[in-house]
Design a protein around this motif. Sequence first.
Motif, PDB file in Angstrom:
ATOM      1  N   THR B 168       0.620  -0.964  -0.054  1.00  0.00           N
ATOM      2  CA  THR B 168       0.089  -0.014  -0.163  1.00  0.00           C
ATOM      3  C   THR B 168       0.770   1.143   0.031  1.00  0.00           C
ATOM      4  O   THR B 168       0.551   2.142  -0.069  1.00  0.00           O
ATOM      5  N   THR B 169       2.095   0.866   0.003  1.00  0.00           N
ATOM      6  CA  THR B 169       2.745   2.396  -0.062  1.00  0.00           C
ATOM      7  C   THR B 169       3.248   2.611  -1.788  1.00  0.00           C
ATOM      8  O   THR B 169       3.529   3.759  -1.571  1.00  0.00           O
ATOM      9  N   LYS B 170       2.864   1.928  -2.664  1.00  0.00           N
ATOM     10  CA  LYS B 170       2.963   2.267  -4.323  1.00  0.00           C
ATOM     11  C   LYS B 170       1.494   3.024  -4.452  1.00  0.00           C
ATOM     12  O   LYS B 170       2.604   3.515  -5.157  1.00  0.00           O
ATOM     13  N   CYS B 171       0.847   3.422  -3.539  1.00  0.00           N
ATOM     14  CA  CYS B 171      -0.107   4.149  -3.855  1.00  0.00           C
ATOM     15  C   CYS B 171       0.132   5.966  -4.556  1.00  0.00           C
ATOM     16  O   CYS B 171       0.796   6.721  -3.606  1.00  0.00           O
ATOM     17  N   ILE B 172       0.000   6.177  -5.740  1.00  0.00           N
ATOM     18  CA  ILE B 172      -0.466   7.227  -6.487  1.00  0.00           C
ATOM     19  C   ILE B 172      -1.078   8.751  -6.335  1.00  0.00           C
ATOM     20  O   ILE B 172      -1.319   9.822  -6.975  1.00  0.00           O
ATOM     21  N   LEU B 173      -2.101   7.770  -5.607  1.00  0.00           N
ATOM     22  CA  LEU B 173      -3.729   8.786  -5.344  1.00  0.00           C
ATOM     23  C   LEU B 173      -4.104   9.395  -6.792  1.00  0.00           C
ATOM     24  O   LEU B 173      -4.138  10.289  -7.161  1.00  0.00           O
ATOM     25  N   PRO B 193     -12.023   2.974  -1.856  1.00  0.00           N
ATOM     26  CA  PRO B 193     -11.030   2.083  -1.907  1.00  0.00           C
ATOM     27  C   PRO B 193      -9.470   3.190  -1.919  1.00  0.00           C
ATOM     28  O   PRO B 193      -8.566   2.303  -0.888  1.00  0.00           O
ATOM     29  N   ALA B 194      -9.045   4.359  -2.405  1.00  0.00           N
ATOM     30  CA  ALA B 194      -7.513   4.726  -2.159  1.00  0.00           C
ATOM     31  C   ALA B 194      -7.237   5.495  -0.946  1.00  0.00           C
ATOM     32  O   ALA B 194      -6.610   5.207  -0.173  1.00  0.00           O
ATOM     33  N   ARG B 239      -0.552   0.891 -10.261  1.00  0.00           N
ATOM     34  CA  ARG B 239       0.525   0.350  -9.575  1.00  0.00           C
ATOM     35  C   ARG B 239       0.278  -1.343  -9.480  1.00  0.00           C
ATOM     36  O   ARG B 239       1.332  -2.081  -8.692  1.00  0.00           O
ATOM     37  N   GLY B 240      -0.166  -1.230  -9.545  1.00  0.00           N
ATOM     38  CA  GLY B 240      -0.892  -3.302  -9.376  1.00  0.00           C
ATOM     39  C   GLY B 240      -0.963  -3.175  -7.977  1.00  0.00           C
ATOM     40  O   GLY B 240      -0.949  -4.682  -7.636  1.00  0.00           O
ATOM     41  N   ILE B 241      -1.608  -2.618  -7.108  1.00  0.00           N
ATOM     42  CA  ILE B 241      -1.489  -2.890  -5.563  1.00  0.00           C
ATOM     43  C   ILE B 241      -3.035  -3.826  -5.593  1.00  0.00           C
ATOM     44  O   ILE B 241      -3.817  -3.191  -6.170  1.00  0.00           O
ATOM     45  N   GLU B 242      -2.983  -4.784  -4.544  1.00  0.00           N
ATOM     46  CA  GLU B 242      -3.911  -6.135  -4.010  1.00  0.00           C
ATOM     47  C   GLU B 242      -5.058  -4.809  -3.581  1.00  0.00           C
ATOM     48  O   GLU B 242      -5.071  -5.328  -2.408  1.00  0.00           O
ATOM     49  N   VAL B 243      -6.035  -4.404  -4.345  1.00  0.00           N
ATOM     50  CA  VAL B 243      -6.368  -2.852  -3.001  1.00  0.00           C
ATOM     51  C   VAL B 243      -7.882  -4.115  -2.665  1.00  0.00           C
ATOM     52  O   VAL B 243      -7.691  -3.836  -0.927  1.00  0.00           O
ATOM     53  N   THR B 244      -8.441  -5.000  -2.703  1.00  0.00           N
ATOM     54  CA  THR B 244      -9.382  -5.450  -2.703  1.00  0.00           C
ATOM     55  C   THR B 244      -8.743  -5.899  -1.016  1.00  0.00           C
ATOM     56  O   THR B 244      -9.542  -6.164   0.271  1.00  0.00           O
ATOM     57  N   LYS B 245      -7.695  -6.560  -1.391  1.00  0.00           N
ATOM     58  CA  LYS B 245      -6.977  -7.131  -0.392  1.00  0.00           C
ATOM     59  C   LYS B 245      -6.249  -6.545   0.971  1.00  0.00           C
ATOM     60  O   LYS B 245      -6.677  -6.592   1.945  1.00  0.00           O
ATOM     61  N   ALA B 246      -6.093  -5.290   1.041  1.00  0.00           N
ATOM     62  CA  ALA B 246      -5.947  -4.271   1.262  1.00  0.00           C
ATOM     63  C   ALA B 246      -6.789  -4.195   2.815  1.00  0.00           C
ATOM     64  O   ALA B 246      -6.982  -3.779   3.566  1.00  0.00           O
ATOM     65  N   ILE B 247      -8.398  -3.656   1.416  1.00  0.00           N
ATOM     66  CA  ILE B 247      -9.117  -3.544   1.864  1.00  0.00           C
ATOM     67  C   ILE B 247      -9.873  -4.944   3.768  1.00  0.00           C
ATOM     68  O   ILE B 247     -10.204  -4.200   4.353  1.00  0.00           O
ATOM     69  N   GLN B 248      -9.609  -6.312   2.789  1.00  0.00           N
ATOM     70  CA  GLN B 248     -10.005  -7.431   3.523  1.00  0.00           C
ATOM     71  C   GLN B 248      -8.986  -7.119   4.952  1.00  0.00           C
ATOM     72  O   GLN B 248      -9.938  -7.107   6.099  1.00  0.00           O
ATOM     73  N   GLU B 249      -7.656  -6.774   4.904  1.00  0.00           N
ATOM     74  CA  GLU B 249      -7.165  -7.115   5.648  1.00  0.00           C
ATOM     75  C   GLU B 249      -8.168  -5.622   6.947  1.00  0.00           C
ATOM     76  O   GLU B 249      -7.735  -6.140   8.239  1.00  0.00           O
TER      77      GLU B 249
END
Lengths: 163, 259
Positions: B168-173, B193-194, B239-249
């Motif tokens: 999640t540090t890879k986000c460029i907003l 999500p963001a 950025r290929g972030i696994e966004v849904t996974k982050a939300i689930q976490e």
Amino acid sequence: MSADTTATGSTAAISPVESVSVFDVDHPAPLIEPPRKRTAKTPKATRGNFEMAAWLFMRLSGVVLVVLVIGHLLIQLVLDGGVARIGFAFVAGRWASPWWQTWDLLMLWLAMLHGGNGMRTIINDYAERANTRLWLKGLLYTATVFTILLGTLVIFTFDPNIR
Amino acid sequence: MATPLLDKVEDEAAASPYITVTLRIRRFNPEISDEARWEDFSIEIDPKERVLDALHKIKWDVDGSLTFRRSCAHGICGSDAMRINGKNRLACKTLIKDITSFDRKTGATKPITVEAIKGLTVLKDLVVDMEPFFQAYRDVMPFLVTTGNEPTRERLQSAEDRERFDDTTKCILCAACTSSCPVFWNDGQYFGPAAIVNAHRFIFDSRDEAGEQRLEILNDKDGVWRCRTTFNCTDACPRGIEVTKAIQEVKRALITRRF
Ligand code: HEM
Ligand code: SF4
Ligand code: FES
């Protein structure tokens, strides 16, 4: 940008409009805002776990409903002659047993609360104005409570010798 | 999706790499009309170039009034998220060849549609008002919160602790994820999500001390529980972030801290 727009004659880009437009630099058209936009005035988070409880309940009740609903459908519609044998006597026979009373009571409560909460989610998703939300949810909660109470009443007070 | 016919085209057009593509762009200019409309631009372009290059060609050579945001042009700044062929992508990271397909009968290229991202007010052409998006970002406190005296050196952290929130540090907003979310389209009060990704970045940072506060913010009615796990955000993220996974976490952290 706007100076540039007029300079390059963007009427060509925006095609010779049907007639003369009522909008210009000094009178721009209204913008289409998205529903319920977040602003600095959006209320801060409140404390409470209702949404988490509702989310968990949907999943847990769903698991139980798989058994209850599929069992119910099998018994009512498929097994042993299927739907043809359903009648007053059939219902009376089943509700004579506390096992099926409990089964149906549980299914009633879980399905109604599960379905009701699912509909609440859908209203939250789609109804944009605060008033529409209020009314739809009011209607939903009334219908849910009414059905649960009526169903519960019937299961507990059912009289097989009614006639 | 993109039909992989490109190799063939490349062979045929060995002499000139250029192909003709049509960009079908959703135009809106409130100073001219209250209605948005599609406009086609036919341009010659090397298919190895990007959609951003195509937009530049149009803006610089054909129609200077075409309006869009871009800054870095290399997938870093997050300015140019747009809906290309119905999917949110960065114009500067999308190659023409990857989204061009050919009409089977005529062999001509099919038009590439380009429109503003959804769920935010369109100001002009491809430019949207990002303010509600950044408001949600600000609301999750996207900064390090600590107590006690400031250390004289860096705040140290083990490699494993750093790994925990690396994704999640890879986000460029860029807002590609939030503006691909159907819940956000219909209700802008949802954090989206963001904002959750950027809360995740601090919630799981061992050096940060406000994780509990951020979890509380996302536990609210417009927080993580509105997520319906549609995975649109994960598909959209450049950025290929696994966004849904982050939300689930974050959901799991909320449940496990209580029970
Ligand atoms: C048979 C087993 C069932 C399972 C496993 C199940 C599971 C679920 C789950 C996990 C959700 C949440 C979806 C989400 O949050 O994205 C949901 C939503 C919902 N359920 Fe069920 N459910 C079942 C039966 C029922 C029944 C019997 C009803 C009707 C009374 C019902 C009505 C709904 C509604 C209206 C929603 C909301 C739809 C939505 O969120 O888009 N479900 N269900
Ligand atoms: S998570 Fe990905 S898609 Fe969402 S704002 Fe960050 S970089 Fe863009
Ligand atoms: S222009 Fe900076 S990310 Fe595309």
